[in-house]
Design an enzyme around this catalytic site. Sequence first.
Site, short mmCIF file in Angstrom:
data_model
loop_
_atom_site.label_atom_id
_atom_site.label_comp_id
_atom_site.label_asym_id
_atom_site.label_seq_id
_atom_site.Cartn_x
_atom_site.Cartn_y
_atom_site.Cartn_z
N HIS A 14 0.84 -1.20 0.00
CA HIS A 14 0.00 0.00 0.00
C HIS A 14 0.87 1.24 0.00
CE1 HIS A 14 -0.29 0.94 4.66
NE2 HIS A 14 0.93 0.67 4.29
N CYS A 33 5.76 6.13 4.36
CA CYS A 33 4.53 5.43 3.95
C CYS A 33 3.94 6.04 2.68
CB CYS A 33 3.49 5.47 5.06
SG CYS A 33 3.97 4.48 6.47
N HIS A 39 5.06 0.16 -0.59
CA HIS A 39 5.82 -0.64 0.37
C HIS A 39 4.84 -1.68 0.91
CE1 HIS A 39 3.74 2.19 3.00
NE2 HIS A 39 3.83 1.27 3.94
N HIS A 41 3.63 -4.83 3.99
CA HIS A 41 3.65 -5.31 5.39
C HIS A 41 3.19 -6.76 5.42
CE1 HIS A 41 4.05 -1.25 7.04
NE2 HIS A 41 3.14 -0.87 6.15
N ASP A 79 -4.49 -10.68 0.29
CA ASP A 79 -3.18 -11.33 0.35
C ASP A 79 -2.47 -11.26 -1.01
OD1 ASP A 79 -1.13 -12.74 1.65
OD2 ASP A 79 -1.88 -14.63 0.84
N HIS A 80 -1.24 -10.77 -0.97
CA HIS A 80 -0.42 -10.57 -2.19
C HIS A 80 -1.09 -9.61 -3.17
CE1 HIS A 80 1.69 -13.90 -0.37
NE2 HIS A 80 2.71 -13.62 -1.14
N GLU A 126 0.05 -4.17 12.06
CA GLU A 126 0.74 -3.77 10.82
C GLU A 126 2.24 -4.00 10.95
OE1 GLU A 126 0.27 0.05 7.99
OE2 GLU A 126 1.22 0.45 9.88
NI NI Z 1 2.60 0.94 5.52
#
Ligand code: NI
Length: 136
Positions: A14, A33, A39, A41, A79-80, A126
């Site tokens: 995100h 961010c 990037h 998580h 996911d992914h 996160e």
């Molecule tokens: Ni982030």
Amino acid sequence: MIYITRRERFCSAHKLVHPEWDAAKNLEVFGPCSNENWHGHNFVLFVTVKGEVNPDTGFVVNLKDLSPVIKVKVIDKLDHKNINLDVDFMAGKMASTEVLAIEIWNQLVDAVKGMGVELHCIKIQETENNFVEYFG
Ligand code: NI
């Protein structure tokens, strides 16, 4: 009343950007961010439901039933994936963990009710140090 929590995990990309702000303002508010090229998580999701124990099963809810609902409505979509671009229930929303928790709640609240229990909390971790909890 008893509470039970199912943990699920998903890996997503995100970025945090306000579309009406320039890059400098986004960087000032969101720091790294706001990185233009995303990037990611390794998120951990905790779904807590509450209800009464069924005397026949000893369960508040059968996790065998709850887990696939979370998987289809939430995990498979995240996911992914890129939260900003790929996730239908996050379209047009800020891709923060707070907003994600609220939208995951909205995805699950009715389905959980259909199982005879109530959604109590959506918790998303996160990073090791940051997590969000939403109680509806
Ligand atoms: Ni982030």
